[in-house]
Enzyme design. Sequence first.
Site, short mmCIF file in Angstrom:
data_model
loop_
_atom_site.label_atom_id
_atom_site.label_comp_id
_atom_site.label_asym_id
_atom_site.label_seq_id
_atom_site.Cartn_x
_atom_site.Cartn_y
_atom_site.Cartn_z
N ASP A 1 -48.63 43.08 16.69
CA ASP A 1 -47.60 43.46 15.87
C ASP A 1 -47.23 44.71 16.10
O ASP A 1 -47.87 45.81 15.94
CB ASP A 1 -48.39 43.32 14.59
CG ASP A 1 -47.39 43.17 13.33
OD1 ASP A 1 -45.96 43.81 13.37
OD2 ASP A 1 -47.62 42.93 12.14
N SER B 1 -46.23 39.86 5.69
CA SER B 1 -45.54 41.16 5.68
C SER B 1 -45.69 41.78 4.38
O SER B 1 -46.55 41.75 3.57
CB SER B 1 -44.12 41.17 6.04
OG SER B 1 -43.79 42.36 6.55
N HIS C 1 -45.48 40.04 15.10
CA HIS C 1 -45.65 40.19 13.48
C HIS C 1 -44.87 38.73 13.03
O HIS C 1 -45.27 38.22 12.17
CB HIS C 1 -44.46 41.26 13.27
CG HIS C 1 -44.39 41.50 11.63
ND1 HIS C 1 -45.44 41.92 10.92
CD2 HIS C 1 -43.44 41.29 10.84
CE1 HIS C 1 -44.98 42.30 9.69
NE2 HIS C 1 -43.70 41.61 9.80
C1 LIG Z 1 -38.48 44.28 5.99
C2 LIG Z 1 -39.45 44.51 7.43
C3 LIG Z 1 -40.41 43.34 7.43
C4 LIG Z 1 -39.44 42.06 7.81
C5 LIG Z 1 -40.48 41.02 7.97
O1 LIG Z 1 -41.71 41.03 7.92
S1 LIG Z 1 -39.91 39.65 8.48
C6 LIG Z 1 -41.39 38.64 8.67
C7 LIG Z 1 -41.31 37.73 7.52
N1 LIG Z 1 -40.31 36.87 7.66
C8 LIG Z 1 -39.38 36.81 6.75
O2 LIG Z 1 -39.50 37.60 5.82
C9 LIG Z 1 -38.31 35.59 6.89
C10 LIG Z 1 -37.73 35.69 7.80
N2 LIG Z 1 -36.46 36.34 7.68
C11 LIG Z 1 -35.73 37.01 8.59
O3 LIG Z 1 -36.45 36.17 9.66
C12 LIG Z 1 -34.45 37.44 8.34
O4 LIG Z 1 -33.44 36.84 8.43
C13 LIG Z 1 -34.66 38.61 9.40
C14 LIG Z 1 -35.55 39.66 8.75
C15 LIG Z 1 -34.89 38.54 10.87
C16 LIG Z 1 -32.92 39.18 9.55
O5 LIG Z 1 -32.70 39.83 8.66
P1 LIG Z 1 -31.23 40.24 8.44
O6 LIG Z 1 -30.60 40.65 9.77
O7 LIG Z 1 -31.09 41.25 7.38
O8 LIG Z 1 -30.65 38.64 7.79
P2 LIG Z 1 -29.63 38.29 7.34
O9 LIG Z 1 -28.44 39.47 6.78
O10 LIG Z 1 -29.88 37.24 6.54
O11 LIG Z 1 -28.62 37.57 8.60
C17 LIG Z 1 -28.47 38.10 9.81
C18 LIG Z 1 -27.56 37.53 10.66
O12 LIG Z 1 -27.72 35.93 10.72
C19 LIG Z 1 -26.66 35.23 10.08
N3 LIG Z 1 -26.99 34.17 9.56
C20 LIG Z 1 -27.05 33.89 8.07
N4 LIG Z 1 -27.16 32.69 7.94
C21 LIG Z 1 -27.36 32.16 8.93
C22 LIG Z 1 -27.77 30.83 9.48
N5 LIG Z 1 -28.01 29.68 8.55
N6 LIG Z 1 -28.14 30.41 10.81
C23 LIG Z 1 -27.81 31.76 11.71
N7 LIG Z 1 -27.60 32.64 11.52
C24 LIG Z 1 -27.23 32.93 10.23
C25 LIG Z 1 -26.15 36.44 9.20
O13 LIG Z 1 -24.60 35.91 9.10
C26 LIG Z 1 -26.12 37.63 10.13
O14 LIG Z 1 -25.42 37.54 11.07
P3 LIG Z 1 -24.64 39.06 11.52
O15 LIG Z 1 -23.49 38.44 12.68
O16 LIG Z 1 -25.59 39.85 11.93
O17 LIG Z 1 -23.76 39.42 10.20
C27 LIG Z 1 -40.21 45.83 7.13
C28 LIG Z 1 -41.37 46.00 8.42
C29 LIG Z 1 -41.48 47.39 8.48
C30 LIG Z 1 -40.96 48.08 7.25
C31 LIG Z 1 -40.61 49.41 6.96
C32 LIG Z 1 -41.66 50.30 7.36
O18 LIG Z 1 -42.86 49.80 6.52
C33 LIG Z 1 -41.75 51.84 7.42
C34 LIG Z 1 -40.82 52.05 6.09
C35 LIG Z 1 -41.90 52.04 4.93
C36 LIG Z 1 -40.91 52.78 3.60
O19 LIG Z 1 -41.87 52.69 2.52
C37 LIG Z 1 -39.92 51.57 3.33
C38 LIG Z 1 -38.91 51.56 4.30
C39 LIG Z 1 -39.48 51.15 5.83
C40 LIG Z 1 -38.28 51.51 6.89
C41 LIG Z 1 -39.85 49.74 5.74
C42 LIG Z 1 -38.76 48.85 5.51
C43 LIG Z 1 -39.12 47.48 5.65
O20 LIG Z 1 -40.04 46.93 4.61
C44 LIG Z 1 -39.68 47.12 6.94
C45 LIG Z 1 -38.75 47.30 8.15
#
Ligand SMILES: C[C@H](CCC(=O)SCCNC(=O)CCNC(=O)[C@H](O)C(C)(C)COP(=O)(O)OP(=O)(O)OC[C@H]1O[C@@H](n2cnc3c(N)ncnc32)[C@H](O)[C@@H]1OP(=O)(O)O)[C@H]1CC[C@H]2[C@@H]3[C@H](O)C[C@@H]4C[C@H](O)CC[C@]4(C)[C@H]3C[C@H](O)[C@]12C
Length: 421
Positions: free
Chosen positions: A329, A235, A363
Amino acid sequence: MIQLTATPASTLTDEPVHIRATGLCPSQIVIFQATLEDEKGNLFHSQAYYKASEVGEVDLDHAPSLGGDYIGVHPMGLFWSLKPEKFLTKLMKRDVMTSPFLVQIKLYDSNLPLAQIAATDPKVSVTLERWYRAPGVTRIQVQEGHLRGALFLPPGEGRFPGVIDLFADIGGLIEYRASLLASHGFAALALAYCDYEDLPLHPEKIELEYFEEAVNFLLRHPKVLGPGIGIVSISKGAEIGLSMAIHLKQVIATVLINGPNFVFSTPQVYRGQISQPLSFSPQLVSINALGLAQFQYCFEEARSKASETFFLPIEKAQGHFLFIVGEDDKSINSKAYAEQATEQLRRNGKDNWTLLSYPGAGHMLEPPYSPLCCASKLSKLHLFMQWGGEVTLHAAAQEHSWKEIQKFLKKHLIPVVTSQL
Ligand SMILES: C[C@H](CCC(=O)SCCNC(=O)CCNC(=O)[C@H](O)C(C)(C)COP(=O)(O)OP(=O)(O)OC[C@H]1O[C@@H](n2cnc3c(N)ncnc32)[C@H](O)[C@@H]1OP(=O)(O)O)[C@H]1CC[C@H]2[C@@H]3[C@H](O)C[C@@H]4C[C@H](O)CC[C@]4(C)[C@H]3C[C@H](O)[C@]12C
Ligand SMILES: NCS(=O)(=O)O
């Protein structure tokens, strides 16, 4: 007496397990269920129906699932089809060093309604340990200069081929891929670049000098084999990985998983030169019936009008590329971006790349047997994202691409020793 075996009982999470039940009635239909509880107590389940053979046996290596979360012969289906009880939760291992995920495999009678499974004792069950690091792998917290991350080293004397592992700009330090790479013989640096320790939550710019520092850090390490290093990236991480390969000659093998061939969010800066992102069109974001956002076409307007200078000059890179594309994706249009990048290489007379394009993969391409995450909540961005992927095809892509990633890195990072005799 019914017996259930699953071997090996303790193994790396990217390795297969052999599950077998015996002592059943001939042709009996049974339910296999897998359950996993993550570190926050979230539960994930999967289930599948199987028919015992004439001698009362079900061997998942050969028997087809008749229904449930997948159909057909898939020895590892119970793992990659795990689904969260809490909708839109992604399974993610945080503590990769001290604990495995425990997966309980249970066997039930098929006459039990699925809704009653949770409250019913299985006929028989076994628990498996799924580790994210092999015995002897060490983790070193990296807090040197500007760098924030974790370096994973395989056991033994070394030297080991060095790899930098980059995730998306959602932030934090994600370690599970680097710890698995170290388990397969790489010195792997999981590198954070935003929202971790003193790194900014939303950086105004991505400075490539930070990543150059990481490359030099890795190459200076006594256990890292030079002269070049590899990158595994996904990504936004793959956008950075591509720029590193273009600007840093020490980067000689770059894996780009579902990444863009242009700067797609925060601007990039290297030696005072700024690369601006393509503008994104919010009106091209589509929200499906479940309220999940699909972003994959939101750069198409800008892309169709952009001059060549907006695309990263991949032809300037000296190293090799492995593009991995999930054709389903829904988050970015990664197939089109990889095709454009490889076309640009071809036009410039380059053949330093391989493209693996997987129909039905989404993705979130992860190491093998990871459950498909086709949609999840992005808490920090207040977004409900659709990532895409069809469960069986996505699982096959994960299994195949992980092997290819390791082959590619080894081929380019380990020098061939030719005999002097
Ligand atoms: C950012 C988008 C791309 C994201 C990816 O590509 S992810 C693929 C690659 N993978 C990763 O990077 C690593 C994997 N990471 C994850 O999987 C994350 O955790 C994720 C992404 C799934 C979840 O994120 P998030 O929900 O924010 O995570 P947390 O806050 O950490 O935790 C969530 C809940 O889980 C709980 N938790 C914590 N620890 C644990 C644990 N040990 N076990 C279990 N659970 C745990 C935590 O407490 C939380 O619980 P909760 O109850 O919920 O509080 C980009 C893809 C598209 C882009 C957009 C697009 O391009 C259009 C725009 C362009 C512009 O230029 C910018 C803005 C855009 C909107 C742009 C923005 C981005 O770049 C994206 C969206
Ligand atoms: N390739 C094995 S499985 O993932 O389909 O079980």
